[in-house]
Design an enzyme around this catalytic site. Sequence first.
Site, mmCIF file in Angstrom:
data_model
loop_
_atom_site.group_PDB
_atom_site.id
_atom_site.type_symbol
_atom_site.label_atom_id
_atom_site.label_comp_id
_atom_site.label_asym_id
_atom_site.label_seq_id
_atom_site.Cartn_x
_atom_site.Cartn_y
_atom_site.Cartn_z
ATOM 1 C CG ASP A 1 20.772 -61.049 -12.291
ATOM 2 O OD1 ASP A 1 21.116 -60.227 -14.191
ATOM 3 O OD2 ASP A 1 20.564 -60.859 -12.592
ATOM 4 C CG ASP B 1 16.935 -58.458 -11.807
ATOM 5 O OD1 ASP B 1 17.315 -59.413 -12.140
ATOM 6 O OD2 ASP B 1 17.251 -57.554 -11.788
#
Length: 180
Positions: A145, A127
């Site tokens: 995401d 991430d």
Amino acid sequence: MGRRPSGGGVSPVRAGLIAALATLVLDQASKLWLYFGTDLVMTQPWRLAPFADFVVVWNRGVSYGLFQQDGGLGRWLLVGVSLVAAIGLSVWMRRAGSRLLAVALGLIVGGALGNAIDRAAYGAVFDFVHLHAGTWSWYVFNVADGAIVAGVIGLLLDSLRPAGRDPHADVSENGSHPQA
């Protein structure tokens, strides 16, 4: 393979497959470039705007860092769940009657596959986008995401659309069929 729209254009299933493939490619390309093609790991955070940074976070759990998995069993369980979900959503996408529904499902499928690839290859999901304002901080996320969130919003919007009806099948208040 999917219903072709009556006005020409791209069929719902093809639109969904394009969304899934585009999501997967953008997700993996952004992660590979940021991690291997830059010095982000050593020079983070990179300030993009007063409210956004690029950082490196390895998420061993699911959304919002829930269900952190340190062992191999949990890692592969999450990979398996992602693949099963992608297969199930792909079957649904194949049957989708609208492009909105198919694209929404494609975004989720592409995102699930992108994060599953990270888990399988690295043991965690890479991430890198951190949004914040003042003392408020949002979780760190990636392209996959974002696509999953956009896909869920698309599913909600699709569910709010009225079901397609044949206007000649409606019955007026007095029980007679309306004239054409």
